[in-house]
Design an enzyme around this catalytic site. Sequence first.
Site, PDB file in Angstrom:
ATOM      1  N   GLY A  49     -17.270  -8.121  -6.965  1.00 23.16           N
ATOM      2  CA  GLY A  49     -16.126  -9.009  -7.072  1.00 23.16           C
ATOM      3  C   GLY A  49     -16.228 -10.097  -6.010  1.00 23.16           C
ATOM      4  N   GLN A  54     -13.113 -16.530  -0.531  1.00 18.56           N
ATOM      5  CA  GLN A  54     -14.346 -16.048   0.106  1.00 18.56           C
ATOM      6  C   GLN A  54     -15.463 -17.095   0.080  1.00 18.56           C
ATOM      7  OE1 GLN A  54     -14.359 -12.113  -2.168  1.00 18.56           O
ATOM      8  NE2 GLN A  54     -15.257 -11.544  -0.211  1.00 18.56           N
ATOM      9  N   CYS A 100     -16.720  -5.093   1.427  1.00 17.58           N
ATOM     10  CA  CYS A 100     -16.310  -6.469   1.148  1.00 17.58           C
ATOM     11  C   CYS A 100     -17.432  -7.409   1.557  1.00 17.58           C
ATOM     12  CB  CYS A 100     -15.038  -6.789   1.934  1.00 17.58           C
ATOM     13  SG  CYS A 100     -14.437  -8.462   1.643  1.00 17.58           S
ATOM     14  N   LEU A 101     -17.762  -8.359   0.703  1.00 16.81           N
ATOM     15  CA  LEU A 101     -18.852  -9.290   1.018  1.00 16.81           C
ATOM     16  C   LEU A 101     -18.534 -10.125   2.265  1.00 16.81           C
ATOM     17  CD1 LEU A 101     -19.813 -10.555  -2.572  1.00 16.81           C
ATOM     18  CD2 LEU A 101     -21.075  -8.924  -1.146  1.00 16.81           C
ATOM     19  N   HIS A 142      -8.469  -5.204  -5.017  1.00 13.99           N
ATOM     20  CA  HIS A 142      -9.154  -5.730  -3.825  1.00 13.99           C
ATOM     21  C   HIS A 142      -9.225  -7.258  -3.891  1.00 13.99           C
ATOM     22  CE1 HIS A 142     -12.529  -5.526  -0.715  1.00 13.99           C
ATOM     23  NE2 HIS A 142     -12.607  -6.771  -1.166  1.00 13.99           N
ATOM     24  N   GLU A 143      -9.644  -7.788  -5.058  1.00 16.23           N
ATOM     25  CA  GLU A 143      -9.791  -9.248  -5.197  1.00 16.23           C
ATOM     26  C   GLU A 143      -8.425  -9.939  -5.167  1.00 16.23           C
ATOM     27  OE1 GLU A 143     -12.631 -10.315  -4.651  1.00 16.23           O
ATOM     28  OE2 GLU A 143     -13.596  -8.385  -4.953  1.00 16.23           O
ATOM     29  N   HIS A 146      -7.326 -10.648  -1.752  1.00 13.83           N
ATOM     30  CA  HIS A 146      -7.941 -11.837  -1.142  1.00 13.83           C
ATOM     31  C   HIS A 146      -7.115 -13.091  -1.405  1.00 13.83           C
ATOM     32  CE1 HIS A 146     -11.662 -10.591   0.685  1.00 13.83           C
ATOM     33  NE2 HIS A 146     -12.062  -9.928  -0.394  1.00 13.83           N
TER      34      HIS A 146
HETATM   35 ZN   LIG Z   1     -13.502  -8.501  -0.406  1.00 15.58          ZN
END
Ligand SMILES: [Zn+2]
Length: 181
Positions: A49, A54, A100-101, A142-143, A146
């Site tokens: 995701g 991000q 998380c990226l 999660h997304e 963000h």
């Molecule tokens: Zn994340």
Amino acid sequence: MALRSIVRLGHPALRTPAVAVDPAEIRSPELQELIDDMLETMVEAGGVGLAAPQVGIGRQLFVYLAVDPEKDPQEAERRVLINPMIEPVPGELVYDWEGCLSIPDLRGLVPRHPAIRVHGLDRDGERLDFRAEDYEGRIVQHEYDHLEGVLLVDRMSPADKLRHKPALEELVEAYKAAKGR
Ligand SMILES: [Zn+2]
């Protein structure tokens, strides 16, 4: 298509609530290019995701892979959600590990709703209304976080956070150092 750089913990874009996308703008070349770039960036980074903040874009938009644990992740459907709203389906919170990226090398145990109802628009501006549960529900939650400037570290237990404190501080320092250059 081009890869975008993923911002990391410490970058203000991750802490700023995203602004809704004007539906009239969805079919514009700029927005379609952003979506393609985000999909490519997510896959290249090995993520499931990726939310617009991000990649430093404060818009309510994210992409994700509808991963089915029974199937090959390569075959997972690539989904796009614009201006999403989520509504929890009543049920006991489920704890599982997330990464998380934007926070490399950290995994945290995070409670999520077992199922959610999702409303939003797809990349053609068509209305979406579906139920997401289990792993897909977790990715969407999660997304969605963000887009509100919320990170998984905010949802980890205080003990977990304390355990990861040095690594988290290092990331913030690395961001500051890079900015100062
Ligand atoms: Zn994340």
